[in-house]
Design a protein around this motif. Sequence first.
Motif, PDB file in Angstrom:
ATOM      1  N   PRO A  67      36.758  42.524  35.002  1.00  0.00           N
ATOM      2  CA  PRO A  67      36.949  43.389  36.171  1.00  0.00           C
ATOM      3  C   PRO A  67      37.061  42.607  37.471  1.00  0.00           C
ATOM      4  O   PRO A  67      37.770  43.022  38.392  1.00  0.00           O
ATOM      5  N   ASN A  68      36.365  41.479  37.571  1.00  0.00           N
ATOM      6  CA  ASN A  68      36.489  40.651  38.770  1.00  0.00           C
ATOM      7  C   ASN A  68      37.907  40.129  38.945  1.00  0.00           C
ATOM      8  O   ASN A  68      38.420  40.035  40.055  1.00  0.00           O
ATOM      9  N   LEU A  69      38.553  39.761  37.830  1.00  0.00           N
ATOM     10  CA  LEU A  69      39.938  39.293  37.907  1.00  0.00           C
ATOM     11  C   LEU A  69      40.838  40.407  38.422  1.00  0.00           C
ATOM     12  O   LEU A  69      41.691  40.192  39.295  1.00  0.00           O
ATOM     13  N   LEU A  70      40.666  41.611  37.882  1.00  0.00           N
ATOM     14  CA  LEU A  70      41.478  42.739  38.321  1.00  0.00           C
ATOM     15  C   LEU A  70      41.137  43.137  39.760  1.00  0.00           C
ATOM     16  O   LEU A  70      42.006  43.568  40.516  1.00  0.00           O
ATOM     17  N   ARG A  71      39.862  42.997  40.146  1.00  0.00           N
ATOM     18  CA  ARG A  71      39.477  43.281  41.528  1.00  0.00           C
ATOM     19  C   ARG A  71      40.225  42.368  42.485  1.00  0.00           C
ATOM     20  O   ARG A  71      40.766  42.801  43.502  1.00  0.00           O
ATOM     21  N   ARG A  72      40.284  41.086  42.148  1.00  0.00           N
ATOM     22  CA  ARG A  72      40.996  40.149  43.018  1.00  0.00           C
ATOM     23  C   ARG A  72      42.487  40.425  43.018  1.00  0.00           C
ATOM     24  O   ARG A  72      43.176  40.197  44.006  1.00  0.00           O
ATOM     25  N   LEU A  73      42.987  40.918  41.884  1.00  0.00           N
ATOM     26  CA  LEU A  73      44.407  41.233  41.781  1.00  0.00           C
ATOM     27  C   LEU A  73      44.759  42.449  42.628  1.00  0.00           C
ATOM     28  O   LEU A  73      45.680  42.416  43.443  1.00  0.00           O
ATOM     29  N   PHE A  74      44.004  43.546  42.476  1.00  0.00           N
ATOM     30  CA  PHE A  74      44.334  44.792  43.152  1.00  0.00           C
ATOM     31  C   PHE A  74      43.793  44.858  44.572  1.00  0.00           C
ATOM     32  O   PHE A  74      44.338  45.566  45.410  1.00  0.00           O
ATOM     33  N   ALA A  75      42.711  44.157  44.832  1.00  0.00           N
ATOM     34  CA  ALA A  75      42.034  44.357  46.107  1.00  0.00           C
ATOM     35  C   ALA A  75      42.082  43.119  46.982  1.00  0.00           C
ATOM     36  O   ALA A  75      42.929  43.000  47.864  1.00  0.00           O
TER      37      ALA A  75
ATOM     38  N   THR B 143      30.090  42.302  24.553  1.00  0.00           N
ATOM     39  CA  THR B 143      31.071  42.258  25.641  1.00  0.00           C
ATOM     40  C   THR B 143      31.845  43.561  25.720  1.00  0.00           C
ATOM     41  O   THR B 143      32.103  44.088  26.812  1.00  0.00           O
ATOM     42  N   ILE B 144      32.223  44.128  24.577  1.00  0.00           N
ATOM     43  CA  ILE B 144      32.961  45.399  24.542  1.00  0.00           C
ATOM     44  C   ILE B 144      32.126  46.518  25.153  1.00  0.00           C
ATOM     45  O   ILE B 144      32.616  47.304  25.992  1.00  0.00           O
ATOM     46  N   ASP B 145      30.857  46.605  24.759  1.00  0.00           N
ATOM     47  CA  ASP B 145      29.975  47.646  25.307  1.00  0.00           C
ATOM     48  C   ASP B 145      29.828  47.503  26.819  1.00  0.00           C
ATOM     49  O   ASP B 145      29.845  48.494  27.566  1.00  0.00           O
ATOM     50  N   MET B 146      29.666  46.259  27.288  1.00  0.00           N
ATOM     51  CA  MET B 146      29.498  46.029  28.723  1.00  0.00           C
ATOM     52  C   MET B 146      30.771  46.348  29.502  1.00  0.00           C
ATOM     53  O   MET B 146      30.714  46.902  30.604  1.00  0.00           O
ATOM     54  N   LEU B 147      31.908  46.014  28.926  1.00  0.00           N
ATOM     55  CA  LEU B 147      33.175  46.283  29.609  1.00  0.00           C
ATOM     56  C   LEU B 147      33.331  47.765  29.920  1.00  0.00           C
ATOM     57  O   LEU B 147      33.829  48.139  30.986  1.00  0.00           O
ATOM     58  N   ARG B 148      32.944  48.608  28.993  1.00  0.00           N
ATOM     59  CA  ARG B 148      33.118  50.047  29.190  1.00  0.00           C
ATOM     60  C   ARG B 148      32.231  50.575  30.316  1.00  0.00           C
ATOM     61  O   ARG B 148      32.569  51.567  30.970  1.00  0.00           O
ATOM     62  N   VAL B 149      31.118  49.929  30.552  1.00  0.00           N
ATOM     63  CA  VAL B 149      30.249  50.324  31.663  1.00  0.00           C
ATOM     64  C   VAL B 149      30.758  49.748  32.982  1.00  0.00           C
ATOM     65  O   VAL B 149      30.718  50.412  34.030  1.00  0.00           O
ATOM     66  N   ILE B 150      31.266  48.520  32.937  1.00  0.00           N
ATOM     67  CA  ILE B 150      31.631  47.801  34.158  1.00  0.00           C
ATOM     68  C   ILE B 150      32.994  48.207  34.705  1.00  0.00           C
ATOM     69  O   ILE B 150      33.224  48.139  35.917  1.00  0.00           O
ATOM     70  N   PHE B 151      33.922  48.659  33.854  1.00  0.00           N
ATOM     71  CA  PHE B 151      35.305  48.861  34.294  1.00  0.00           C
ATOM     72  C   PHE B 151      35.464  49.788  35.503  1.00  0.00           C
ATOM     73  O   PHE B 151      36.329  49.544  36.365  1.00  0.00           O
ATOM     74  N   PRO B 152      34.681  50.866  35.657  1.00  0.00           N
ATOM     75  CA  PRO B 152      34.822  51.693  36.870  1.00  0.00           C
ATOM     76  C   PRO B 152      34.577  50.929  38.164  1.00  0.00           C
ATOM     77  O   PRO B 152      34.981  51.379  39.246  1.00  0.00           O
ATOM     78  N   TYR B 153      33.907  49.772  38.065  1.00  0.00           N
ATOM     79  CA  TYR B 153      33.682  48.927  39.241  1.00  0.00           C
ATOM     80  C   TYR B 153      35.004  48.516  39.898  1.00  0.00           C
ATOM     81  O   TYR B 153      35.062  48.324  41.113  1.00  0.00           O
ATOM     82  N   ILE B 154      36.063  48.415  39.107  1.00  0.00           N
ATOM     83  CA  ILE B 154      37.366  48.029  39.654  1.00  0.00           C
ATOM     84  C   ILE B 154      37.825  49.042  40.692  1.00  0.00           C
ATOM     85  O   ILE B 154      38.288  48.679  41.781  1.00  0.00           O
ATOM     86  N   LEU B 155      37.722  50.324  40.348  1.00  0.00           N
ATOM     87  CA  LEU B 155      38.107  51.381  41.290  1.00  0.00           C
ATOM     88  C   LEU B 155      37.255  51.328  42.547  1.00  0.00           C
ATOM     89  O   LEU B 155      37.769  51.349  43.671  1.00  0.00           O
ATOM     90  N   LEU B 156      35.940  51.224  42.366  1.00  0.00           N
ATOM     91  CA  LEU B 156      35.024  51.253  43.504  1.00  0.00           C
ATOM     92  C   LEU B 156      35.227  50.055  44.427  1.00  0.00           C
ATOM     93  O   LEU B 156      35.340  50.202  45.641  1.00  0.00           O
ATOM     94  N   ILE B 157      35.296  48.849  43.846  1.00  0.00           N
ATOM     95  CA  ILE B 157      35.367  47.654  44.689  1.00  0.00           C
ATOM     96  C   ILE B 157      36.738  47.501  45.332  1.00  0.00           C
ATOM     97  O   ILE B 157      36.872  46.884  46.395  1.00  0.00           O
TER      98      ILE B 157
END
Length: 512
Positions: free
Chosen positions: A48-56, A128-142
Amino acid sequence: MNLLKALAAVGSMTFVSRILGFVRDTLIARVFGAGVYTDAFFVAFKIPNLLRRLFAEGAFSQAFVPVLAEYKNRRGHEATQDLVSKVATLLGLVLMLVTALGMLAAPLIAYISAPGWAHSEPESLALTIDMLRVIFPYILLISLVSLAGGVLNTYSRFSVPAFTPVWLNLAFIIAALFFAPYFDPPIMVLAWAVFAGGLLQLGFQLPFLCKIGMLPRLRLDLHDEGVWRILRLMGPAVFGVSIAQLSLLINTIFASFLESGSVSWLYYADRLMEFPTGLLGVALGTILLPSLSKSVADKAEHEYSSLLDWGLRLTLMLALPAAVALAVLSVPLVTSLFHYGAFAEHDVWMTRQALMAYSLGLLGLILVKVLAPAFYARQNVKTPVKIALFTLLATQLMNLLFVGWLHHAGLALAIGLGACINASLLYYYLRRAGTYQPLPGWAAFLLRVLLALILMGLALWFAAGTSASWLHADLWHKLLKLSGLVALGVLVYFGSLWVLGLRIHDFIKRAA
């Protein structure tokens, strides 16, 4: 606004955030160590950090801030607020879709990010899969946080976005201290801390947007001229930023085939690197982009070049001693911050190797954050994209060259040297285009900095003592001694510069 005062404001807020970041990482190291579980979290958090830097922070900011600055300076408040609303609506809708797809595709994303775990560490992959599903909404928020930060920076409210990351660090600290025992496995609490931190950061910035009359309204207009200008600028910018993030992702893939703990060692070393990078590089880039954009909008070419010259001198004066200190004090830093609880002596040496390799590229990493805005302010994103593509290829060649005999430290070295190549090419193209003309006095300036660096490095080397003394000392003794070494380094370096005739008021005059 005086740029040096703005830099001090951003730097002080960033300093608070980074200190809390170290507290957070010290807690994570102490409670969870460096192994299967932490590797899984760091991989899950990185995506998600990679996508955050990409989109934001990456492509979006580079396209959005120059256009927003133009609207503010030329079209007035109402048109600017309308643009913010339309951009926020479109960004929110796109990222809601990206978030949903990411949660559904978590198994595939985790496998691509760490393929070496499929057979060697299936437990890490499943976690990692379980954590990704919890963390992914962070992309929208950040991403919405970054949009708000871009608006606030354009209106010279630099301190608010700089302080915002504090809330994420507080979420981590509270979660690790009080809620870890209620999760199975306990490290799962960190994934929920990321989600909570995103909510806190967005909630913190909204009142400040309201105060300047820039709180977005729900407005979707795909035919708006300003929105399309941003989208056209984002196209090559997305490509350029994705190249840089792809390089980091490839490093994780390499690390997944190495010794267990390699991902964590790289993470902890990177966190130490992030302190000077964030304190100086991000702060300078944050301030320079709207300032340079305003100079371009006003057609003030001399002011544009002077701003860049000021930024480059300040970067060299502050980044070079930071790089030397990270290398010389690598063991004191790693032991003081992380060598507790589950973080073993072996982890200290492995993290130290990565930190020393990273330190060789610190100047390049910070210079990129100063030089790239010079292109984005002119709405030129194609040149940085071409340079980023070349840098990606060079970095991967160095990965292949170094990883066999330097292991995880080779991956850190490749990233650092790649950043130096990137910065050198950005500087070359600015000079070739004639948009940046160095002011007089560079030779004398560099000579003074070099002499002060040598004196500081020698003083720290002799004062630091042996590695064994740091490995076996208690917490408060290490922190007290480390504080003394930092104070000694600052005193010797800046004292030497003063004796050699360099005065801080020279930078104040240039920044005014």
